[in-house]
Design a protein around this motif. Structure first.
Motif, PDB file in Angstrom:
ATOM      1  N   ARG A   1       0.842  -1.200   0.000  1.00 58.66           N
ATOM      2  CA  ARG A   1       0.000   0.000   0.000  1.00 58.66           C
ATOM      3  C   ARG A   1       0.879   1.253   0.000  1.00 58.66           C
ATOM      4  NH1 ARG A   1      -4.564   1.655   4.047  1.00 58.66           N
ATOM      5  NH2 ARG A   1      -3.257   0.671   5.610  1.00 58.66           N
ATOM      6  N   HIS A   2       1.970   1.168   0.757  1.00 53.52           N
ATOM      7  CA  HIS A   2       2.854   2.330   0.919  1.00 53.52           C
ATOM      8  C   HIS A   2       4.304   1.948   0.623  1.00 53.52           C
ATOM      9  CE1 HIS A   2       4.400   5.721   3.835  1.00 53.52           C
ATOM     10  NE2 HIS A   2       4.870   5.840   2.611  1.00 53.52           N
ATOM     11  N   VAL A   3       4.881   2.582  -0.384  1.00 59.03           N
ATOM     12  CA  VAL A   3       6.291   2.364  -0.718  1.00 59.03           C
ATOM     13  C   VAL A   3       7.049   3.659  -0.440  1.00 59.03           C
ATOM     14  CG1 VAL A   3       7.948   1.795  -2.536  1.00 59.03           C
ATOM     15  CG2 VAL A   3       5.702   0.680  -2.517  1.00 59.03           C
ATOM     16  N   ALA A   4       8.154   3.555   0.278  1.00 55.90           N
ATOM     17  CA  ALA A   4       8.997   4.725   0.550  1.00 55.90           C
ATOM     18  C   ALA A   4      10.362   4.500  -0.093  1.00 55.90           C
ATOM     19  CB  ALA A   4       9.134   4.921   2.057  1.00 55.90           C
ATOM     20  N   ILE A   5      10.923   5.568  -0.631  1.00 57.33           N
ATOM     21  CA  ILE A   5      12.193   5.432  -1.357  1.00 57.33           C
ATOM     22  C   ILE A   5      13.234   6.428  -0.850  1.00 57.33           C
ATOM     23  CG2 ILE A   5      13.314   5.393  -3.616  1.00 57.33           C
ATOM     24  CD1 ILE A   5      10.651   4.938  -4.942  1.00 57.33           C
ATOM     25  N   ILE A   6      14.415   5.918  -0.538  1.00 55.66           N
ATOM     26  CA  ILE A   6      15.559   6.784  -0.234  1.00 55.66           C
ATOM     27  C   ILE A   6      16.331   6.908  -1.551  1.00 55.66           C
ATOM     28  CG2 ILE A   6      17.625   7.097   1.185  1.00 55.66           C
ATOM     29  CD1 ILE A   6      16.279   5.160   3.259  1.00 55.66           C
ATOM     30  N   MET A   7      16.123   8.042  -2.198  1.00 55.28           N
ATOM     31  CA  MET A   7      16.660   8.260  -3.556  1.00 55.28           C
ATOM     32  C   MET A   7      18.124   8.685  -3.420  1.00 55.28           C
ATOM     33  SD  MET A   7      13.440  10.454  -5.141  1.00 55.28           S
ATOM     34  CE  MET A   7      13.749  11.903  -4.151  1.00 55.28           C
ATOM     35  N   ASP A   8      19.028   7.720  -3.419  1.00 55.90           N
ATOM     36  CA  ASP A   8      20.432   8.051  -3.143  1.00 55.90           C
ATOM     37  C   ASP A   8      21.312   7.731  -4.353  1.00 55.90           C
ATOM     38  OD1 ASP A   8      22.520   8.992  -1.640  1.00 55.90           O
ATOM     39  OD2 ASP A   8      22.733   7.197  -0.408  1.00 55.90           O
ATOM     40  N   GLY A   9      22.379   8.507  -4.503  1.00 58.78           N
ATOM     41  CA  GLY A   9      23.379   8.216  -5.523  1.00 58.78           C
ATOM     42  C   GLY A   9      23.475   9.248  -6.644  1.00 58.78           C
TER      43      GLY A   9
ATOM     44  N   THR B   1       6.249   7.628  -0.884  1.00 58.46           N
ATOM     45  CA  THR B   1       6.991   8.642  -0.129  1.00 58.46           C
ATOM     46  C   THR B   1       8.426   8.668  -0.628  1.00 58.46           C
ATOM     47  OG1 THR B   1       5.612   8.271   1.822  1.00 58.46           O
ATOM     48  CG2 THR B   1       7.723   9.358   2.197  1.00 58.46           C
ATOM     49  N   VAL B   2       8.936   9.845  -0.930  1.00 54.02           N
ATOM     50  CA  VAL B   2      10.328   9.946  -1.367  1.00 54.02           C
ATOM     51  C   VAL B   2      11.115  10.847  -0.417  1.00 54.02           C
ATOM     52  CG1 VAL B   2       9.819   9.547  -3.816  1.00 54.02           C
ATOM     53  CG2 VAL B   2       9.894  11.903  -2.949  1.00 54.02           C
ATOM     54  N   TYR B   3      12.339  10.407  -0.125  1.00 58.42           N
ATOM     55  CA  TYR B   3      13.227  11.193   0.737  1.00 58.42           C
ATOM     56  C   TYR B   3      13.979  12.153  -0.189  1.00 58.42           C
ATOM     57  CZ  TYR B   3      15.955  11.524   5.159  1.00 58.42           C
ATOM     58  OH  TYR B   3      16.522  11.919   6.352  1.00 58.42           O
ATOM     59  N   ALA B   4      13.621  13.423  -0.136  1.00 57.54           N
ATOM     60  CA  ALA B   4      14.192  14.391  -1.071  1.00 57.54           C
ATOM     61  C   ALA B   4      15.296  15.237  -0.449  1.00 57.54           C
ATOM     62  CB  ALA B   4      13.089  15.304  -1.603  1.00 57.54           C
TER      63      ALA B   4
ATOM     64  N   ASP C   1       2.013   2.938   7.844  1.00 60.41           N
ATOM     65  CA  ASP C   1       3.460   2.693   7.843  1.00 60.41           C
ATOM     66  C   ASP C   1       3.898   2.130   6.490  1.00 60.41           C
ATOM     67  OD1 ASP C   1       3.644   3.516  10.461  1.00 60.41           O
ATOM     68  OD2 ASP C   1       3.589   1.488  11.301  1.00 60.41           O
ATOM     69  N   PRO C   2       5.121   2.439   6.060  1.00 66.75           N
ATOM     70  CA  PRO C   2       5.564   1.901   4.767  1.00 66.75           C
ATOM     71  C   PRO C   2       5.670   0.378   4.809  1.00 66.75           C
ATOM     72  CG  PRO C   2       7.386   2.997   5.903  1.00 66.75           C
ATOM     73  CD  PRO C   2       6.147   3.284   6.691  1.00 66.75           C
ATOM     74  N   ASP C   3       5.125  -0.272   3.795  1.00 67.32           N
ATOM     75  CA  ASP C   3       5.270  -1.731   3.691  1.00 67.32           C
ATOM     76  C   ASP C   3       6.671  -2.062   3.208  1.00 67.32           C
ATOM     77  OD1 ASP C   3       2.416  -2.491   4.153  1.00 67.32           O
ATOM     78  OD2 ASP C   3       2.174  -1.116   2.455  1.00 67.32           O
ATOM     79  N   LEU C   4       7.194  -1.189   2.353  1.00 70.51           N
ATOM     80  CA  LEU C   4       8.471  -1.459   1.699  1.00 70.51           C
ATOM     81  C   LEU C   4       9.272  -0.159   1.622  1.00 70.51           C
ATOM     82  CD1 LEU C   4      10.328  -3.243  -0.139  1.00 70.51           C
ATOM     83  CD2 LEU C   4       8.900  -2.526  -2.075  1.00 70.51           C
ATOM     84  N   ILE C   5      10.538  -0.244   2.023  1.00 68.99           N
ATOM     85  CA  ILE C   5      11.451   0.901   1.890  1.00 68.99           C
ATOM     86  C   ILE C   5      12.581   0.482   0.936  1.00 68.99           C
ATOM     87  CG2 ILE C   5      13.058   2.461   3.061  1.00 68.99           C
ATOM     88  CD1 ILE C   5      11.330   2.235   5.559  1.00 68.99           C
ATOM     89  N   ILE C   6      12.729   1.238  -0.127  1.00 66.84           N
ATOM     90  CA  ILE C   6      13.759   0.958  -1.134  1.00 66.84           C
ATOM     91  C   ILE C   6      14.880   1.979  -0.963  1.00 66.84           C
ATOM     92  CG2 ILE C   6      14.268   0.910  -3.628  1.00 66.84           C
ATOM     93  CD1 ILE C   6      11.238   0.335  -4.091  1.00 66.84           C
TER      94      ILE C   6
END
Ligand code: IPE
Ligand code: IPE
Ligand code: MG
Length: 236
Positions: free
Chosen positions: A3-11, A50-53, A177-182
């Protein structure tokens, strides 16, 4: 399907170095990658992305880089807001975006929030000037205020109240809560992202640098996620 995917957009920085361009060009390419992932998440029927910007620690970077990142945000809202709105995407900000953030970026954010306020499709949360410790500290202060003013007794504080006082709580429509954090770029850490909310999240790490991250890779990570068994402390 999560339902909820969060991403740490790194690199972005390493991508820039590898390609012999400026760090800002890397962030720009990262923004292009993000646009494609928003569309893909929406098409796949994910409800919250959700994206970590920008973290509370990212202020340590040069003025040039920080200014450039916020200019990119203004550019992103300018070029994408109409389409996001057409696609019924609802934008939220997690973080103290009115503090320290340049005025032009705050104005763009306000415009994005107002324009999409009534939408009920994909909820796109941008973690901006976000830090989990700052978030938890703010929640504690809010709850202390309630106990000091006699609204509740300290013994009555619950986990739900704490969750509601976080950025993901009442202020932003109680995001699950995020189900998956990438996390991209090969780093395997949270870097002050969603510490409370990640209690039972699944993690996916990829060596791909964020600007090279594609909707196809996103889809394959989601497919792999859907084969995992989650137990939340219980038994299978
Ligand atoms: C992520 O890319 C974007 C932000 C933190 C704003 P980085 O800028 O951290 O890229 P690397 O880690 O230096 O490669
Ligand atoms: C985390 O990445 C923050 C964002 C992606 C916005 P960083 O690049 O800032 O994290 P560290 O410093 O490598 O832990
Ligand atoms: Mg980084």
């Amino acid at each position: 399907m999560p339902r909820h995917v969060a991403i740490i957009m790194d690199g972005n920085g390493r991508w820039a170095k590898k390609n012999g361009v400026s760090r800002l060009a890397g962030h720009n390419q990262g923004m292009l990658a993000m646009k494609e992932i928003i569309k893909k998440a929406d098409m796949m029927g994910i409800k919250y992305l959700t994206v970590y910007a920008f973290s509370t620690e990212n202020w340590k970077r040069s003025q040039e880089e920080v200014g450039g990142i916020f200019n990119l945000l203004v550019k992103f809202v300018g070029s994408e807001l109409a389409e996001l709105d057409e696609n019924n995407v609802k934008v939220h900000i997690l973080g103290e975006y009115r503090e320290k953030v340049p005025g032009a970026a705050v104005a763009s954010i306000d415009r994005a929030l107002e324009t999409t306020a009534d939408n009920d499709g994909l909820q796109f949360n941008i973690a901006l000037n976000y830090g989990s410790r700052a978030e938890i500290t703010r929640a504690v202060k809010r709850i202390c205020h309630l106990t000091e003013s006699g609204v509740i007794k300290s013994e009555e504080v619950t986990e739900e109240m704490i969750a509601m006082a976080l950025y993901t709580g009442n202020d932003n429509g109680n995001i699950p809560d995020p189900d998956l954090i990438i996390r991209t770029s090969g780093e395997e850490r949270l870097s002050n992202f969603l510490l409370w909310q990640a209690a039972y999240s699944e993690f996916a790490f990829t060596d791909t640098l964020w600007p090279d991250f594609t909707p196809e890779e996103f889809e394959s990570i989601i497919e792999e996620f859907s084969t995992r068994g989650r137990r939340f402390g219980g038994r299978i």
